[in-house]
Motif scaffolding. Sequence first.
Motif, mmCIF file in Angstrom:
data_model
loop_
_atom_site.group_PDB
_atom_site.id
_atom_site.type_symbol
_atom_site.label_atom_id
_atom_site.label_comp_id
_atom_site.label_asym_id
_atom_site.label_seq_id
_atom_site.Cartn_x
_atom_site.Cartn_y
_atom_site.Cartn_z
ATOM 1 N N HIS A 54 0.902 -1.297 0.018
ATOM 2 C CA HIS A 54 0.123 0.042 -0.124
ATOM 3 C C HIS A 54 0.794 1.310 0.195
ATOM 4 O O HIS A 54 0.693 2.173 -0.611
ATOM 5 C CB HIS A 54 -0.998 -0.007 1.293
ATOM 6 C CG HIS A 54 -1.803 -1.010 1.237
ATOM 7 N ND1 HIS A 54 -2.463 -1.429 0.165
ATOM 8 C CD2 HIS A 54 -2.493 -1.627 2.305
ATOM 9 C CE1 HIS A 54 -3.536 -2.457 0.430
ATOM 10 N NE2 HIS A 54 -3.495 -2.465 1.834
ATOM 11 N N TYR A 55 1.817 1.220 0.881
ATOM 12 C CA TYR A 55 2.900 2.401 0.713
ATOM 13 C C TYR A 55 3.594 2.719 -0.377
ATOM 14 O O TYR A 55 3.687 3.851 -1.022
ATOM 15 C CB TYR A 55 3.949 2.019 2.125
ATOM 16 C CG TYR A 55 4.886 3.251 1.969
ATOM 17 C CD1 TYR A 55 4.677 4.382 2.894
ATOM 18 C CD2 TYR A 55 6.260 3.351 1.315
ATOM 19 C CE1 TYR A 55 5.493 5.451 3.025
ATOM 20 C CE2 TYR A 55 6.880 4.464 1.315
ATOM 21 C CZ TYR A 55 6.788 5.260 1.990
ATOM 22 O OH TYR A 55 7.564 6.393 2.246
ATOM 23 N N ILE A 56 3.862 1.656 -1.053
ATOM 24 C CA ILE A 56 4.510 1.708 -2.364
ATOM 25 C C ILE A 56 3.647 2.431 -3.326
ATOM 26 O O ILE A 56 3.796 3.383 -4.250
ATOM 27 C CB ILE A 56 5.012 0.497 -2.871
ATOM 28 C CG1 ILE A 56 6.152 -0.332 -1.960
ATOM 29 C CG2 ILE A 56 5.418 0.619 -4.580
ATOM 30 C CD1 ILE A 56 6.598 -1.731 -2.351
ATOM 31 N N ARG A 57 2.303 1.875 -3.293
ATOM 32 C CA ARG A 57 1.369 2.393 -4.493
ATOM 33 C C ARG A 57 0.944 3.698 -3.886
ATOM 34 O O ARG A 57 0.742 4.563 -4.969
ATOM 35 C CB ARG A 57 0.118 1.530 -4.519
ATOM 36 C CG ARG A 57 -0.965 1.500 -5.548
ATOM 37 C CD ARG A 57 -2.270 0.816 -5.325
ATOM 38 N NE ARG A 57 -2.930 1.273 -4.122
ATOM 39 C CZ ARG A 57 -3.825 1.003 -3.484
ATOM 40 N NH1 ARG A 57 -4.483 -0.018 -4.191
ATOM 41 N NH2 ARG A 57 -4.446 1.149 -2.624
ATOM 42 N N ASP A 58 0.831 3.960 -2.922
ATOM 43 C CA ASP A 58 0.333 5.455 -2.573
ATOM 44 C C ASP A 58 1.598 6.464 -2.647
ATOM 45 O O ASP A 58 1.214 7.644 -2.836
ATOM 46 C CB ASP A 58 -0.229 5.398 -0.989
ATOM 47 C CG ASP A 58 -1.369 4.644 -0.881
ATOM 48 O OD1 ASP A 58 -1.922 4.185 -1.844
ATOM 49 O OD2 ASP A 58 -1.803 4.235 0.142
ATOM 50 N N ASN A 59 2.745 6.152 -2.342
ATOM 51 C CA ASN A 59 3.711 7.110 -2.339
ATOM 52 C C ASN A 59 4.669 6.952 -3.301
ATOM 53 O O ASN A 59 5.363 7.954 -3.836
ATOM 54 C CB ASN A 59 4.466 7.064 -1.016
ATOM 55 C CG ASN A 59 3.613 7.041 0.215
ATOM 56 O OD1 ASN A 59 3.050 8.479 0.282
ATOM 57 N ND2 ASN A 59 3.232 6.239 0.858
ATOM 58 N N SER A 65 0.137 -3.227 -9.112
ATOM 59 C CA SER A 65 -1.089 -3.931 -9.223
ATOM 60 C C SER A 65 -0.851 -5.412 -8.083
ATOM 61 O O SER A 65 0.038 -6.002 -8.202
ATOM 62 C CB SER A 65 -1.627 -4.429 -10.551
ATOM 63 O OG SER A 65 -1.848 -3.519 -11.384
ATOM 64 N N TYR A 66 -2.012 -5.445 -7.137
ATOM 65 C CA TYR A 66 -1.914 -6.596 -6.675
ATOM 66 C C TYR A 66 -3.509 -6.808 -5.779
ATOM 67 O O TYR A 66 -4.239 -5.763 -6.113
ATOM 68 C CB TYR A 66 -1.097 -6.238 -5.223
ATOM 69 C CG TYR A 66 -1.051 -5.128 -4.491
ATOM 70 C CD1 TYR A 66 -0.447 -3.898 -4.885
ATOM 71 C CD2 TYR A 66 -1.655 -5.080 -3.232
ATOM 72 C CE1 TYR A 66 -0.808 -2.704 -4.333
ATOM 73 C CE2 TYR A 66 -1.956 -3.832 -2.704
ATOM 74 C CZ TYR A 66 -1.390 -2.961 -3.098
ATOM 75 O OH TYR A 66 -1.402 -1.648 -2.218
ATOM 76 N N ARG A 67 -3.739 -7.715 -5.537
ATOM 77 C CA ARG A 67 -5.091 -8.170 -5.091
ATOM 78 C C ARG A 67 -5.291 -8.389 -3.693
ATOM 79 O O ARG A 67 -4.260 -9.038 -2.949
ATOM 80 C CB ARG A 67 -5.418 -9.605 -5.855
ATOM 81 C CG ARG A 67 -7.115 -9.844 -5.604
ATOM 82 C CD ARG A 67 -7.489 -11.147 -6.179
ATOM 83 N NE ARG A 67 -7.520 -11.191 -7.677
ATOM 84 C CZ ARG A 67 -6.864 -12.332 -8.636
ATOM 85 N NH1 ARG A 67 -6.294 -13.341 -7.740
ATOM 86 N NH2 ARG A 67 -6.851 -12.117 -9.664
#
Lengths: 287, 120
Positions: A54-59, A65-67
Amino acid sequence: MCQRNEHSGQALSDEIVREVVFRVQRYSPGQDRPVTREYRVPVTRGMTVLDGLHYIRDNLDATLSYRFSCRMGVCGSCGMYINSFPRLACQTQILELNSDLVDVRPMPNYPVVKDLVPDLSQLFAKHREVQPFIIRNEQELEHPTAEFLQKPEELLRYLQFTYCIKCGLCLTACPTVATDPRYLGPQALAQSYRYCADTRDAGAEGRLRIAAGRDGVWRCHLAGACSEACPKGVDPALGIQLLKRLAVLRALSLKKPHSPAPVAGKRTGVERRPGIPQPPPPTVESR
Amino acid sequence: MREATLWTLHLAAGVVILVFLSIHMGIMHLEDVLTALGTGYRDALGWASVVMRNKQLYFTITYVILLAAALYHGLYGLRNILLELGPGPTAVRVIQGILILLGASLFVLGTIAAIAAYVR
Protein backbone atom coordinates in the motif's frame (compact mmCIF):
# COMPACT_ATOMS: atom_id res chain seq x y z
CA MET A 1 1.36 8.62 19.34
CA CYS A 2 -0.56 6.34 17.06
CA GLN A 3 -2.06 6.70 13.65
CA ARG A 4 -4.53 4.52 11.88
CA ASN A 5 -3.61 2.86 8.60
CA GLU A 6 -6.14 4.09 6.06
CA HIS A 7 -6.35 0.67 4.34
CA SER A 8 -6.11 -1.80 7.18
CA GLY A 9 -7.63 0.35 9.90
CA GLN A 10 -4.94 -0.97 12.26
CA ALA A 11 -3.42 1.24 14.92
CA LEU A 12 0.19 1.72 13.90
CA SER A 13 3.05 3.22 15.79
CA ASP A 14 4.60 6.28 14.10
CA GLU A 15 8.09 5.22 14.95
CA ILE A 16 10.03 3.96 11.97
CA VAL A 17 12.07 1.05 13.26
CA ARG A 18 13.70 -0.01 10.03
CA GLU A 19 13.89 0.64 6.34
CA VAL A 20 13.64 -2.35 4.06
CA VAL A 21 13.92 -2.82 0.34
CA PHE A 22 10.87 -4.29 -1.39
CA ARG A 23 11.98 -6.16 -4.49
CA VAL A 24 8.76 -6.58 -6.44
CA GLN A 25 8.29 -8.57 -9.61
CA ARG A 26 6.49 -6.45 -12.20
CA TYR A 27 4.77 -7.69 -15.31
CA SER A 28 2.29 -6.17 -17.71
CA PRO A 29 0.45 -8.06 -20.45
CA GLY A 30 2.39 -7.79 -23.68
CA GLN A 31 5.80 -7.79 -22.01
CA ASP A 32 8.19 -10.58 -22.98
CA ARG A 33 9.30 -11.30 -19.45
CA PRO A 34 8.75 -9.92 -15.97
CA VAL A 35 11.17 -7.39 -14.47
CA THR A 36 11.95 -6.58 -10.84
CA ARG A 37 11.76 -3.13 -9.29
CA GLU A 38 13.11 -2.09 -5.90
CA TYR A 39 11.43 0.32 -3.49
CA ARG A 40 12.67 1.58 -0.13
CA VAL A 41 9.91 1.29 2.45
CA PRO A 42 10.03 2.66 6.02
CA VAL A 43 8.71 0.02 8.39
CA THR A 44 6.80 0.65 11.57
CA ARG A 45 5.91 -1.94 14.17
CA GLY A 46 2.94 -4.11 13.15
CA MET A 47 3.33 -3.35 9.46
CA THR A 48 2.49 -6.21 7.11
CA VAL A 49 3.77 -6.88 3.61
CA LEU A 50 0.36 -5.76 2.35
CA ASP A 51 0.82 -2.45 4.22
CA GLY A 52 4.21 -2.15 2.52
CA LEU A 53 2.62 -2.64 -0.88
CA HIS A 54 0.00 0.00 0.00
CA TYR A 55 2.85 2.37 0.91
CA ILE A 56 4.54 1.75 -2.44
CA ARG A 57 1.34 2.28 -4.38
CA ASP A 58 0.36 5.42 -2.44
CA ASN A 59 3.80 7.07 -2.33
CA LEU A 60 6.21 5.57 -4.81
CA ASP A 61 4.55 3.86 -7.76
CA ALA A 62 0.82 4.11 -8.41
CA THR A 63 0.97 1.57 -11.24
CA LEU A 64 1.67 -1.40 -8.94
CA SER A 65 -1.11 -4.02 -9.14
CA TYR A 66 -1.95 -6.55 -6.45
CA ARG A 67 -5.10 -8.18 -5.17
CA PHE A 68 -6.45 -7.80 -1.64
CA SER A 69 -9.75 -7.49 0.12
CA CYS A 70 -10.34 -8.31 3.77
CA ARG A 71 -6.81 -7.50 5.14
CA MET A 72 -7.29 -10.02 7.95
CA GLY A 73 -6.51 -13.48 6.55
CA VAL A 74 -10.10 -14.40 5.76
CA CYS A 75 -10.73 -13.78 2.06
CA GLY A 76 -7.54 -15.39 0.70
CA SER A 77 -7.04 -12.73 -1.98
CA CYS A 78 -3.49 -11.58 -1.20
CA GLY A 79 -1.57 -14.83 -1.63
CA MET A 80 1.97 -14.07 -2.82
CA TYR A 81 5.43 -15.60 -2.92
CA ILE A 82 7.21 -13.63 -0.21
CA ASN A 83 10.89 -14.29 0.47
CA SER A 84 10.62 -17.64 -1.36
CA PHE A 85 7.64 -18.92 0.62
CA PRO A 86 3.92 -18.82 -0.23
CA ARG A 87 2.20 -16.50 2.25
CA LEU A 88 -0.75 -14.17 2.67
CA ALA A 89 0.61 -10.62 2.42
CA CYS A 90 -1.87 -9.39 5.03
CA GLN A 91 -0.71 -11.96 7.59
CA THR A 92 3.02 -11.53 7.05
CA GLN A 93 4.69 -9.06 9.39
CA ILE A 94 7.66 -7.39 7.71
CA LEU A 95 9.74 -7.38 10.91
CA GLU A 96 9.14 -11.10 11.42
CA LEU A 97 10.82 -11.81 8.09
CA ASN A 98 14.10 -10.74 9.76
CA SER A 99 15.48 -9.41 6.53
CA ASP A 100 16.30 -6.05 5.01
CA LEU A 101 15.06 -7.37 1.71
CA VAL A 102 11.42 -8.32 1.08
CA ASP A 103 11.20 -10.22 -2.16
CA VAL A 104 7.60 -10.25 -3.44
CA ARG A 105 6.56 -12.27 -6.47
CA PRO A 106 3.22 -13.55 -7.77
CA MET A 107 2.30 -17.08 -6.74
CA PRO A 108 4.11 -19.69 -8.85
CA ASN A 109 2.11 -22.39 -10.68
CA TYR A 110 -0.47 -19.80 -11.85
CA PRO A 111 -0.51 -17.59 -14.95
CA VAL A 112 0.10 -13.93 -14.07
CA VAL A 113 -2.52 -11.33 -15.02
CA LYS A 114 -0.41 -8.31 -14.01
CA ASP A 115 2.37 -7.68 -11.47
CA LEU A 116 1.35 -9.63 -8.33
CA VAL A 117 -2.11 -10.64 -9.54
CA PRO A 118 -2.36 -14.34 -10.44
CA ASP A 119 -5.09 -15.88 -12.56
CA LEU A 120 -6.86 -18.25 -10.16
CA SER A 121 -9.37 -19.68 -12.64
CA GLN A 122 -7.61 -23.08 -12.64
CA LEU A 123 -7.93 -23.27 -8.85
CA PHE A 124 -11.66 -22.59 -8.98
CA ALA A 125 -12.21 -24.93 -11.94
CA LYS A 126 -10.53 -27.80 -10.08
CA HIS A 127 -12.46 -26.94 -6.95
CA ARG A 128 -15.72 -27.07 -8.90
CA GLU A 129 -14.73 -30.36 -10.54
CA VAL A 130 -14.74 -32.31 -7.24
CA GLN A 131 -18.36 -31.35 -6.50
CA PRO A 132 -17.74 -29.42 -3.27
CA PHE A 133 -21.30 -29.47 -1.98
CA ILE A 134 -23.73 -31.78 -0.21
CA ILE A 135 -25.34 -34.20 -2.66
CA ARG A 136 -28.61 -35.90 -1.78
CA ASN A 137 -31.39 -37.09 -3.98
CA GLU A 138 -34.27 -35.64 -2.09
CA GLN A 139 -36.49 -32.62 -1.93
CA GLU A 140 -35.12 -31.68 1.49
CA LEU A 141 -32.20 -29.83 -0.09
CA GLU A 142 -34.47 -27.68 -2.27
CA HIS A 143 -37.24 -27.21 0.28
CA PRO A 144 -35.69 -27.69 3.72
CA THR A 145 -37.99 -28.43 6.64
CA ALA A 146 -35.34 -29.00 9.32
CA GLU A 147 -31.60 -29.54 9.78
CA PHE A 148 -29.78 -32.82 9.05
CA LEU A 149 -28.72 -34.58 12.24
CA GLN A 150 -24.98 -34.85 12.80
CA LYS A 151 -23.07 -35.78 15.94
CA PRO A 152 -20.20 -33.56 17.13
CA GLU A 153 -17.69 -36.39 16.59
CA GLU A 154 -18.91 -36.75 13.00
CA LEU A 155 -18.35 -33.04 12.49
CA LEU A 156 -14.79 -33.33 13.86
CA ARG A 157 -13.87 -35.80 11.10
CA TYR A 158 -13.89 -33.04 8.50
CA LEU A 159 -14.04 -29.80 10.48
CA GLN A 160 -10.48 -28.60 9.82
CA PHE A 161 -10.99 -28.87 6.07
CA THR A 162 -13.89 -26.42 6.24
CA TYR A 163 -11.40 -23.70 7.21
CA CYS A 164 -10.04 -23.58 3.65
CA ILE A 165 -10.28 -20.01 2.29
CA LYS A 166 -9.34 -20.94 -1.30
CA CYS A 167 -6.30 -18.69 -1.34
CA GLY A 168 -4.49 -21.19 -3.55
CA LEU A 169 -1.20 -21.09 -1.61
CA CYS A 170 -1.20 -24.89 -1.33
CA LEU A 171 -1.14 -25.23 -5.11
CA THR A 172 1.76 -22.79 -5.21
CA ALA A 173 3.72 -24.95 -2.78
CA CYS A 174 2.83 -28.30 -4.39
CA PRO A 175 5.72 -29.81 -6.44
CA THR A 176 3.33 -32.06 -8.39
CA VAL A 177 1.19 -29.12 -9.53
CA ALA A 178 4.41 -27.50 -10.76
CA THR A 179 5.03 -30.36 -13.19
CA ASP A 180 1.55 -31.74 -13.88
CA PRO A 181 -1.06 -29.07 -14.58
CA ARG A 182 -3.85 -31.70 -14.79
CA TYR A 183 -3.32 -32.81 -11.18
CA LEU A 184 -6.35 -31.73 -9.15
CA GLY A 185 -4.13 -30.42 -6.38
CA PRO A 186 -4.33 -30.30 -2.59
CA GLN A 187 -7.09 -27.71 -2.31
CA ALA A 188 -9.64 -29.58 -4.42
CA LEU A 189 -8.73 -33.00 -3.05
CA ALA A 190 -8.94 -31.88 0.58
CA GLN A 191 -12.36 -30.39 -0.20
CA SER A 192 -13.37 -33.63 -1.87
CA TYR A 193 -12.53 -35.47 1.35
CA ARG A 194 -14.34 -32.81 3.39
CA TYR A 195 -17.62 -33.63 1.60
CA CYS A 196 -17.02 -37.40 1.34
CA ALA A 197 -16.51 -37.50 5.14
CA ASP A 198 -19.63 -35.45 5.81
CA THR A 199 -22.35 -37.76 7.11
CA ARG A 200 -25.04 -35.53 5.58
CA ASP A 201 -23.69 -36.26 2.10
CA ALA A 202 -24.63 -39.15 -0.18
CA GLY A 203 -22.50 -38.29 -3.20
CA ALA A 204 -19.15 -39.85 -2.27
CA GLU A 205 -19.33 -42.41 -5.08
CA GLY A 206 -19.44 -39.83 -7.86
CA ARG A 207 -16.96 -37.57 -6.11
CA LEU A 208 -14.46 -40.42 -5.66
CA ARG A 209 -14.69 -41.27 -9.36
CA ILE A 210 -13.13 -37.87 -10.03
CA ALA A 211 -10.83 -37.48 -7.03
CA ALA A 212 -9.50 -41.05 -7.24
CA GLY A 213 -9.07 -40.95 -11.00
CA ARG A 214 -5.80 -40.77 -12.88
CA ASP A 215 -5.23 -37.07 -12.11
CA GLY A 216 -6.40 -37.35 -8.54
CA VAL A 217 -5.01 -38.48 -5.20
CA TRP A 218 -2.51 -40.98 -6.68
CA ARG A 219 -0.37 -38.16 -8.05
CA CYS A 220 0.39 -36.87 -4.52
CA HIS A 221 4.03 -37.53 -3.54
CA LEU A 222 3.56 -36.75 0.14
CA ALA A 223 5.84 -33.72 0.05
CA GLY A 224 3.60 -32.08 2.65
CA ALA A 225 4.46 -28.61 1.29
CA CYS A 226 0.74 -27.78 0.97
CA SER A 227 0.14 -28.28 4.68
CA GLU A 228 3.21 -26.24 5.57
CA ALA A 229 2.05 -23.35 3.38
CA CYS A 230 -1.61 -23.24 4.46
CA PRO A 231 -2.19 -19.96 6.33
CA LYS A 232 -5.28 -21.36 8.07
CA GLY A 233 -3.57 -24.42 9.54
CA VAL A 234 -5.49 -26.86 7.36
CA ASP A 235 -3.63 -30.08 6.55
CA PRO A 236 -4.55 -30.82 2.91
CA ALA A 237 -1.89 -33.55 2.72
CA LEU A 238 -3.77 -35.42 5.46
CA GLY A 239 -7.03 -34.96 3.55
CA ILE A 240 -5.45 -36.51 0.46
CA GLN A 241 -4.20 -39.54 2.42
CA LEU A 242 -7.62 -40.01 4.05
CA LEU A 243 -9.21 -39.79 0.61
CA LYS A 244 -6.76 -42.42 -0.67
CA ARG A 245 -7.76 -44.72 2.18
CA LEU A 246 -11.44 -44.17 1.46
CA ALA A 247 -10.94 -44.90 -2.24
CA VAL A 248 -8.99 -48.10 -1.54
CA LEU A 249 -11.52 -49.36 1.01
CA ARG A 250 -14.36 -48.67 -1.44
CA ALA A 251 -12.46 -50.34 -4.32
CA LEU A 252 -11.85 -53.46 -2.20
CA SER A 253 -15.47 -53.36 -0.98
CA LEU A 254 -14.25 -53.13 2.61
CA LYS A 255 -16.29 -50.02 3.35
CA LYS A 256 -19.87 -49.54 2.28
CA PRO A 257 -21.32 -46.11 1.63
CA HIS A 258 -22.93 -44.67 4.77
CA SER A 259 -26.61 -43.88 4.92
CA PRO A 260 -26.92 -40.10 4.79
CA ALA A 261 -27.80 -38.40 8.06
CA PRO A 262 -31.55 -38.18 8.65
CA VAL A 263 -33.54 -34.99 8.82
CA ALA A 264 -34.33 -33.91 12.36
CA GLY A 265 -37.87 -34.79 13.31
CA LYS A 266 -40.37 -32.34 14.66
CA ARG A 267 -39.62 -31.66 18.31
CA THR A 268 -42.25 -32.84 20.71
CA GLY A 269 -42.51 -32.24 24.41
CA VAL A 270 -40.04 -29.36 24.26
CA GLU A 271 -41.14 -25.91 25.28
CA ARG A 272 -39.35 -22.60 25.05
CA ARG A 273 -37.88 -21.56 28.38
CA PRO A 274 -39.65 -18.63 29.95
CA GLY A 275 -37.99 -15.32 29.14
CA ILE A 276 -36.45 -16.43 25.83
CA PRO A 277 -37.96 -14.32 23.06
CA GLN A 278 -39.44 -15.74 19.86
CA PRO A 279 -37.23 -15.52 16.76
CA PRO A 280 -38.10 -12.74 14.34
CA PRO A 281 -40.30 -13.71 11.39
CA PRO A 282 -38.42 -14.72 8.21
CA THR A 283 -37.47 -11.79 6.01
CA VAL A 284 -37.71 -13.90 2.87
CA GLU A 285 -40.85 -15.82 2.05
CA SER A 286 -40.18 -19.56 1.81
CA ARG A 287 -41.13 -21.10 -1.54
CA MET B 1 -11.94 -47.27 -8.96
CA ARG B 2 -9.44 -48.84 -11.33
CA GLU B 3 -6.71 -46.49 -10.17
CA ALA B 4 -7.41 -47.36 -6.53
CA THR B 5 -6.96 -51.07 -7.30
CA LEU B 6 -3.73 -50.46 -9.23
CA TRP B 7 -2.35 -48.36 -6.35
CA THR B 8 -3.31 -51.00 -3.78
CA LEU B 9 -1.52 -53.65 -5.84
CA HIS B 10 1.50 -51.34 -5.94
CA LEU B 11 1.58 -51.25 -2.13
CA ALA B 12 1.01 -55.01 -1.89
CA ALA B 13 3.86 -55.62 -4.35
CA GLY B 14 6.08 -53.41 -2.17
CA VAL B 15 5.33 -55.59 0.87
CA VAL B 16 6.06 -58.77 -1.13
CA ILE B 17 9.38 -57.28 -2.28
CA LEU B 18 10.26 -56.34 1.30
CA VAL B 19 9.62 -59.88 2.56
CA PHE B 20 11.35 -61.80 -0.23
CA LEU B 21 14.22 -59.34 -0.58
CA SER B 22 14.84 -59.66 3.17
CA ILE B 23 15.04 -63.46 2.76
CA HIS B 24 17.38 -63.03 -0.20
CA MET B 25 19.66 -60.59 1.64
CA GLY B 26 19.65 -62.84 4.69
CA ILE B 27 20.74 -65.88 2.69
CA MET B 28 23.34 -63.97 0.69
CA HIS B 29 24.93 -61.84 3.36
CA LEU B 30 24.18 -63.27 6.80
CA GLU B 31 25.91 -66.59 6.33
CA ASP B 32 27.56 -66.52 9.78
CA VAL B 33 24.28 -65.74 11.50
CA LEU B 34 22.46 -68.52 9.61
CA THR B 35 25.25 -70.96 10.45
CA ALA B 36 25.07 -69.97 14.09
CA LEU B 37 21.32 -70.61 13.96
CA GLY B 38 22.08 -74.15 12.76
CA THR B 39 20.63 -73.88 9.23
CA GLY B 40 23.68 -75.50 7.67
CA TYR B 41 23.96 -72.85 4.96
CA ARG B 42 27.54 -72.30 3.79
CA ASP B 43 29.13 -70.59 0.82
CA ALA B 44 25.88 -68.96 -0.36
CA LEU B 45 27.52 -67.41 -3.42
CA GLY B 46 29.28 -70.60 -4.54
CA TRP B 47 28.21 -72.30 -7.81
CA ALA B 48 27.09 -75.48 -6.04
CA SER B 49 24.91 -73.50 -3.63
CA VAL B 50 23.29 -71.53 -6.46
CA VAL B 51 22.49 -74.72 -8.38
CA MET B 52 21.23 -76.37 -5.20
CA ARG B 53 18.82 -73.50 -4.55
CA ASN B 54 17.62 -73.54 -8.14
CA LYS B 55 16.68 -77.19 -7.75
CA GLN B 56 14.37 -76.47 -4.84
CA LEU B 57 10.73 -75.77 -5.69
CA TYR B 58 10.46 -73.26 -2.85
CA PHE B 59 13.13 -71.04 -4.38
CA THR B 60 11.69 -71.36 -7.89
CA ILE B 61 8.31 -70.19 -6.63
CA THR B 62 9.83 -67.29 -4.66
CA TYR B 63 11.85 -66.21 -7.71
CA VAL B 64 8.68 -66.03 -9.81
CA ILE B 65 6.72 -64.20 -7.10
CA LEU B 66 9.56 -61.73 -6.52
CA LEU B 67 9.93 -61.17 -10.25
CA ALA B 68 6.21 -60.46 -10.66
CA ALA B 69 6.13 -58.11 -7.66
CA ALA B 70 9.29 -56.22 -8.65
CA LEU B 71 8.16 -55.83 -12.26
CA TYR B 72 4.72 -54.55 -11.28
CA HIS B 73 6.07 -52.23 -8.57
CA GLY B 74 8.78 -50.78 -10.81
CA LEU B 75 6.71 -50.42 -13.97
CA TYR B 76 3.72 -48.90 -12.12
CA GLY B 77 6.12 -46.34 -10.62
CA LEU B 78 7.58 -45.63 -14.07
CA ARG B 79 4.05 -45.20 -15.45
CA ASN B 80 3.30 -42.63 -12.76
CA ILE B 81 6.45 -40.67 -13.57
CA LEU B 82 5.68 -40.71 -17.29
CA LEU B 83 2.03 -39.70 -16.77
CA GLU B 84 3.14 -36.69 -14.73
CA LEU B 85 4.92 -35.36 -17.80
CA GLY B 86 1.45 -34.55 -19.11
CA PRO B 87 1.06 -36.76 -22.20
CA GLY B 88 -2.17 -36.64 -24.21
CA PRO B 89 -4.76 -39.46 -24.14
CA THR B 90 -3.22 -41.31 -27.12
CA ALA B 91 0.28 -41.06 -25.66
CA VAL B 92 -1.07 -42.39 -22.34
CA ARG B 93 -2.50 -45.44 -24.12
CA VAL B 94 0.79 -46.01 -25.97
CA ILE B 95 2.84 -45.67 -22.75
CA GLN B 96 0.58 -48.10 -20.90
CA GLY B 97 0.63 -50.57 -23.80
CA ILE B 98 4.44 -50.52 -24.00
CA LEU B 99 4.81 -50.96 -20.23
CA ILE B 100 2.34 -53.87 -20.11
CA LEU B 101 4.11 -55.54 -23.04
CA LEU B 102 7.53 -54.95 -21.48
CA GLY B 103 6.40 -56.26 -18.10
CA ALA B 104 4.72 -59.35 -19.55
CA SER B 105 7.75 -60.17 -21.74
CA LEU B 106 10.22 -59.83 -18.86
CA PHE B 107 7.97 -61.89 -16.63
CA VAL B 108 7.69 -64.72 -19.18
CA LEU B 109 11.45 -64.62 -19.81
CA GLY B 110 12.31 -64.68 -16.09
CA THR B 111 9.79 -67.44 -15.35
CA ILE B 112 11.15 -69.62 -18.17
CA ALA B 113 14.67 -69.13 -16.78
CA ALA B 114 13.59 -70.06 -13.23
CA ILE B 115 11.70 -73.17 -14.43
CA ALA B 116 14.54 -74.21 -16.73
CA ALA B 117 17.02 -73.98 -13.84
CA TYR B 118 14.67 -76.12 -11.73
CA VAL B 119 14.05 -78.94 -14.23
CA ARG B 120 17.65 -79.31 -15.48
